[in-house]
Design a protein around this motif. Structure first.
Motif, PDB file in Angstrom:
ATOM      1  N   ALA A 153    -114.308  14.806  17.491  1.00 35.65           N
ATOM      2  CA  ALA A 153    -115.295  13.749  17.717  1.00 35.65           C
ATOM      3  C   ALA A 153    -116.363  13.772  16.623  1.00 35.65           C
ATOM      4  O   ALA A 153    -116.771  12.718  16.124  1.00 35.65           O
ATOM      5  CB  ALA A 153    -115.940  13.927  19.094  1.00 35.65           C
ATOM      6  N   LEU A 154    -116.782  14.979  16.227  1.00 33.30           N
ATOM      7  CA  LEU A 154    -117.786  15.079  15.163  1.00 33.30           C
ATOM      8  C   LEU A 154    -117.246  14.502  13.861  1.00 33.30           C
ATOM      9  O   LEU A 154    -117.951  13.783  13.150  1.00 33.30           O
ATOM     10  CB  LEU A 154    -118.200  16.537  14.963  1.00 33.30           C
ATOM     11  CG  LEU A 154    -119.136  17.105  16.025  1.00 33.30           C
ATOM     12  CD1 LEU A 154    -119.418  18.575  15.744  1.00 33.30           C
ATOM     13  CD2 LEU A 154    -120.440  16.315  16.062  1.00 33.30           C
ATOM     14  N   MET A 155    -115.978  14.816  13.554  1.00 29.58           N
ATOM     15  CA  MET A 155    -115.364  14.263  12.342  1.00 29.58           C
ATOM     16  C   MET A 155    -115.360  12.741  12.409  1.00 29.58           C
ATOM     17  O   MET A 155    -115.637  12.052  11.430  1.00 29.58           O
ATOM     18  CB  MET A 155    -113.921  14.747  12.222  1.00 29.58           C
ATOM     19  CG  MET A 155    -113.749  16.165  11.772  1.00 29.58           C
ATOM     20  SD  MET A 155    -112.002  16.397  11.430  1.00 29.58           S
ATOM     21  CE  MET A 155    -111.708  17.963  12.145  1.00 29.58           C
ATOM     22  N   PHE A 156    -115.027  12.223  13.605  1.00 30.02           N
ATOM     23  CA  PHE A 156    -114.948  10.786  13.808  1.00 30.02           C
ATOM     24  C   PHE A 156    -116.313  10.146  13.561  1.00 30.02           C
ATOM     25  O   PHE A 156    -116.442   9.174  12.808  1.00 30.02           O
ATOM     26  CB  PHE A 156    -114.462  10.519  15.238  1.00 30.02           C
ATOM     27  CG  PHE A 156    -114.240   9.068  15.547  1.00 30.02           C
ATOM     28  CD1 PHE A 156    -113.585   8.246  14.648  1.00 30.02           C
ATOM     29  CD2 PHE A 156    -114.671   8.531  16.747  1.00 30.02           C
ATOM     30  CE1 PHE A 156    -113.369   6.909  14.933  1.00 30.02           C
ATOM     31  CE2 PHE A 156    -114.458   7.192  17.043  1.00 30.02           C
ATOM     32  CZ  PHE A 156    -113.814   6.387  16.131  1.00 30.02           C
TER      33      PHE A 156
ATOM     34  N   VAL B 218    -120.163   6.966  10.351  1.00 30.29           N
ATOM     35  CA  VAL B 218    -121.473   6.878   9.707  1.00 30.29           C
ATOM     36  C   VAL B 218    -121.319   6.762   8.197  1.00 30.29           C
ATOM     37  O   VAL B 218    -121.935   5.930   7.546  1.00 30.29           O
ATOM     38  CB  VAL B 218    -122.333   8.113  10.080  1.00 30.29           C
ATOM     39  CG1 VAL B 218    -123.602   8.153   9.249  1.00 30.29           C
ATOM     40  CG2 VAL B 218    -122.645   8.095  11.560  1.00 30.29           C
ATOM     41  N   TYR B 219    -120.441   7.579   7.659  1.00 30.77           N
ATOM     42  CA  TYR B 219    -120.283   7.656   6.217  1.00 30.77           C
ATOM     43  C   TYR B 219    -119.743   6.355   5.631  1.00 30.77           C
ATOM     44  O   TYR B 219    -120.216   5.873   4.611  1.00 30.77           O
ATOM     45  CB  TYR B 219    -119.340   8.815   5.889  1.00 30.77           C
ATOM     46  CG  TYR B 219    -119.522   9.379   4.510  1.00 30.77           C
ATOM     47  CD1 TYR B 219    -120.765   9.813   4.064  1.00 30.77           C
ATOM     48  CD2 TYR B 219    -118.439   9.480   3.638  1.00 30.77           C
ATOM     49  CE1 TYR B 219    -120.927  10.332   2.804  1.00 30.77           C
ATOM     50  CE2 TYR B 219    -118.594  10.008   2.379  1.00 30.77           C
ATOM     51  CZ  TYR B 219    -119.842  10.428   1.967  1.00 30.77           C
ATOM     52  OH  TYR B 219    -120.001  10.942   0.714  1.00 30.77           O
ATOM     53  N   THR B 220    -118.753   5.753   6.326  1.00 26.54           N
ATOM     54  CA  THR B 220    -118.179   4.522   5.778  1.00 26.54           C
ATOM     55  C   THR B 220    -119.054   3.308   6.084  1.00 26.54           C
ATOM     56  O   THR B 220    -119.181   2.425   5.254  1.00 26.54           O
ATOM     57  CB  THR B 220    -116.760   4.258   6.321  1.00 26.54           C
ATOM     58  OG1 THR B 220    -116.797   4.438   7.731  1.00 26.54           O
ATOM     59  CG2 THR B 220    -115.752   5.196   5.718  1.00 26.54           C
ATOM     60  N   GLU B 221    -119.664   3.279   7.276  1.00 27.74           N
ATOM     61  CA  GLU B 221    -120.437   2.093   7.644  1.00 27.74           C
ATOM     62  C   GLU B 221    -121.706   1.966   6.818  1.00 27.74           C
ATOM     63  O   GLU B 221    -122.175   0.865   6.543  1.00 27.74           O
ATOM     64  CB  GLU B 221    -120.801   2.124   9.140  1.00 27.74           C
ATOM     65  CG  GLU B 221    -119.621   1.962  10.076  1.00 27.74           C
ATOM     66  CD  GLU B 221    -118.835   0.689   9.817  1.00 27.74           C
ATOM     67  OE1 GLU B 221    -119.450  -0.383   9.692  1.00 27.74           O
ATOM     68  OE2 GLU B 221    -117.592   0.774   9.729  1.00 27.74           O
ATOM     69  N   THR B 222    -122.287   3.096   6.419  1.00 28.95           N
ATOM     70  CA  THR B 222    -123.501   3.020   5.602  1.00 28.95           C
ATOM     71  C   THR B 222    -123.180   2.728   4.150  1.00 28.95           C
ATOM     72  O   THR B 222    -124.081   2.582   3.330  1.00 28.95           O
ATOM     73  CB  THR B 222    -124.300   4.331   5.686  1.00 28.95           C
ATOM     74  OG1 THR B 222    -123.406   5.408   5.396  1.00 28.95           O
ATOM     75  CG2 THR B 222    -124.922   4.531   7.051  1.00 28.95           C
ATOM     76  N   GLY B 223    -121.887   2.656   3.843  1.00 29.88           N
ATOM     77  CA  GLY B 223    -121.503   2.272   2.494  1.00 29.88           C
ATOM     78  C   GLY B 223    -121.585   3.386   1.475  1.00 29.88           C
ATOM     79  O   GLY B 223    -121.515   3.145   0.274  1.00 29.88           O
ATOM     80  N   MET B 224    -121.741   4.619   1.957  1.00 30.68           N
ATOM     81  CA  MET B 224    -121.836   5.729   1.009  1.00 30.68           C
ATOM     82  C   MET B 224    -120.464   6.189   0.537  1.00 30.68           C
ATOM     83  O   MET B 224    -120.334   6.816  -0.499  1.00 30.68           O
ATOM     84  CB  MET B 224    -122.552   6.909   1.682  1.00 30.68           C
ATOM     85  CG  MET B 224    -124.046   6.722   1.780  1.00 30.68           C
ATOM     86  SD  MET B 224    -124.849   8.267   2.130  1.00 30.68           S
ATOM     87  CE  MET B 224    -124.215   8.691   3.718  1.00 30.68           C
TER      88      MET B 224
END
Lengths: 292, 363
Positions: B22-25, B30-36
């Motif tokens: 779940a943490l990985m998910f 977060v990582y992809t949605e923030t565009g980083m």
């Protein structure tokens, strides 16, 4: 082409499988491990001979000797570095390490020689032999079959009549008991790897002469086929590896000729499955009694 | 926290695994949605999910059933092609990917499961290395057959041919024909339905099914067979039945992973599913700890990402990957080296894999 010539080229291909299978089966019998890197030792041997002839310009004989020496040393070094520390580990751990060594050799070759297949120089120059009208055996085929027969007889004599040969049989039978009888288990295992790798070098010479190409992936498929051949004949048994290898080569060539050239791999593996279902320990394998 | 400690050990162990996934998910979202996230990062998410499912499903065969299987990629191949074939054929009539894709995944899994049962009936009679080599042989046979498979439709209906000669000999109405599987060229035009979100959902489903199976009556029967076949048989466990359950379930999830994999690629050929892929999955399982689902998840994530992370090293990356693999195996399995490792890293490695902690308790 007729049946006889398919059969002869099948025996020739099978002889190469048999030589490689000997390496698998001896190591399995003595060290109880599947040496997945064996196929890549073949490839390294091929490249050594290739470089010796094309780049260094040595004579074929020197190149062949170089190839055999390099493979022998490589086999012993692999055993000392990667397998010896794992002598008491689970077989699966050793198997994965062997796979790691296989990746290592393949990628090292990829870095040095590139991924493209290169044409292998002619190292064996023997004239073709026309037996009857329409039935010609190429020189390479002839040499392959003769060399394999000589090596097999020599190996049988070695196992039967020499002290190191007897030591190998003893270690294969019971490692602990052999050690108690004063057999040096470590040097016996090293010797096994040395012999297996030297045979791999010979196999690479014959393989690359019959199909004159070499790339970092040359050893992979013959390695797997030879492994299958070793299981086919009963893994751990030296005569079994010879019979299994030759049978596999003949089946492969005949199914290519008469059934389907694309599906020959499926047929080869299918026959293996059938044999194992009928005789679960291979043709010459011994059935171990199960203790409760 | 106190309540968590009161739970039984298996539940506690499984919960930790779910939390890790779940943490990985959450991290991925977060990582992809923030565009980083870079394209590279987004590109390896689905392959990571595929490999995690494959590793967990193979661990069911290798760790719980205790049989070495070297043909896992063959089942994946079946699932990939059946799933893709379904999607390509129904893409026109079934517009909504939301309905079509789960069906494709399910079909791929069921097809692989059926092949798993067919393969398992003869294979599971054998033992040890012989079983391993026969699964390898079956994997190669599946690859070889799919590689020579032609599926074509025309006005007269569906045509299937095996081998290029049979394909050329077929009488096909050229005007209305459509080639779905084109031999060694494989299958093209699969809709790109796979996303990492579906991938993570599938990981959760796989973990829930596998971990609950392990802690069920069936799972205990399977592990009893692994630990002592004769004793298990003597207590009345039907060996064949339980072996087949584990083997078929393992094949089913491999098929689902295959369908997920194939819906991430525009074109797919059977040559990808060779024994090297099977071995790669086995490497995840062994490195993560045989029998430890959490270990499989972590090992699959790290080893799938590792070659990409090493991309900066260019052509040396696979060489370094191989060296890391050998060193990890030596450090984990050599008595002397693992003694130094435990001195250096102490509890860290024990924390990571539940299995090693259990072993310590025994000794």
């Amino acid at each position: 082409m007729n049946f006889l010539s398919y059969l002869i080229s099948g025996i020739s291909l099978g002889s190469v499988y048999a030589l490689i299978a000997l390496g698998y089966t001896m190591v399995y019998g003595i060290a109880k491990m599947l040496n997945f890197a064996h196929g890549d030792v073949i490839m390294i041997g091929g490249f050594v001979m290739f470089t010796a002839v094309s780049s260094a310009g040595t004579s074929p004989l020197v190149a062949i000797v170089c190839g055999i020496i390099v493979c022998t040393v490589l086999g012993v070094v692999i055993e000392k570095v990667a397998y010896k520390p794992l002598r008491n580990a689970t077989p699966l751990a050793v198997l994965i390490t062997a796979i790691g060594v296989s990746y290592l050799l393949q990628n090292a070759a990829l870095l040095i020689f590139g991924s493209a297949a290169q044409s292998f120089p002619v190292l064996i120059e023997v004239p073709d032999w026309e037996i009857t009208e329409g039935l010609t055996v190429t020189g390479v085929t002839l040499v392959t079959i003769c060399v394999t027969i000589v090596i097999m007889i020599a190996l049988m004599l070695f196992m039967r009549y020499t002290k190191p040969g007897a030591a190998m049989q003893a270690v294969a039978e019971d490692r602990g008991a052999a050690q108690l009888m004063g057999v040096s288990v470590n040097s016996t295992i090293s010797l096994t790897f040395a012999i297996g790798s030297a045979l791999a070098a010979v196999a690479s010479l014959l393989l690359c002469s019959a199909y004159p190409q070499i790339s970092p992936y040359t050893g992979a498929m013959p390695g797997i086929k030879a492994f299958v051949a070793a299981v086919f004949g009963g893994i751990g048994s030296i005569p079994g590896a010879m019979i299994g290898g030759i049978l596999l080569g003949v089946i492969e060539n005949l199914s290519k000729a008469y059934i389907s050239s694309q599906l020959s791999d499926a047929i080869v593996f299918g026959v293996l499955i059938l044999v194992l279902l009928i005789k679960p320990t291979g043709i010459l394998g011994r059935k171990m009694a199960e203790k409760v | 926290m106190k309540k968590f400690k009161e739970l039984n050990k298996a539940t506690r162990n499984n919960t930790v695994t779910y939390i890790i996934v779940a943490l990985m998910f959450v991290f991925c979202i977060v990582y992809t949605e923030t565009g980083m996230a870079s394209n590279l990062f987004q590109g390896i998410l689905v392959p990571i999910c595929v490999n995690v499912i494959l590793a967990v499903s193979l661990n069911l065969t290798v760790g719980i059933l205790g049989e070495l299987s070297l043909g896992h990629a063959g089942f994946m191949c079946v699932g990939a092609f059946v799933g893709s074939l379904f999607s390509v054929m129904t893409a026109a009539s079934m517009d909504a990917a939301l309905l079509r894709f789960p069906l494709a995944l399910l079909l791929g899994g069921v097809a692989a499961g059926i092949v798993g049962i067919l393969v398992g009936i003869p294979v599971l009679r054998l033992r040890g290395d012989y079983l391993a080599i026969v699964t390898l042989a079956f994997g190669e046979i599946i690859k070889n057959i799919v590689n020579n498979l032609y599926v074509v439709t025309d006005a007269g209906g569906l045509h299937v041919a095996l081998g290029v000669d049979a394909y050329n000999a077929m009488e096909i109405d050229a005007a209305s024909s459509e080639v779905y599987i084109n031999g060694a060229m494989g299958i093209t035009g699969t809709p790109k339905d796979s996303t990492y979100i579906i991938g993570f959902v599938l990981i959760f489903i796989t973990l829930i099914v596998v971990q609950n199976l392990v802690n069920s009556r069936t799972g205990r029967a399977i592990m009893a067979i692994r630990d002592n076949r004769i004793a298990a048989e003597a207590t009345g466990i039907n060996i064949t039945k339980y072996k087949l359950i584990a083997f078929a379930l393992s094949a089913f999830f491999a098929g689902v992973a295959g369908a997920l994999y194939s819906h991430n690629l525009a074109s797919l050929s059977a040559i990808k599913f060779d024994y090297n892929y099977s071995i790669l999955i086995l490497v995840f399982v062994v490195l993560g700890g045989i029998g430890s689902m959490r270990g499989s998840v972590i090992a699959a994530v790290i080893l799938t990402a590792l070659p990409e992370l090493l991309r900066g090293l260019d052509s040396y990356r696979m060489l370094i990957y191989a060296i890391i693999l050998i060193v990890m195996m030596l450090v984990n399995n050599n008595e002397q080296l693992s003694y130094y490792k435990n001195k250096l890293f102490g509890g860290l490695s024990a924390q990571l894999s539940g299995r090693s902690r259990k072993q310590k308790e025994v000794s």
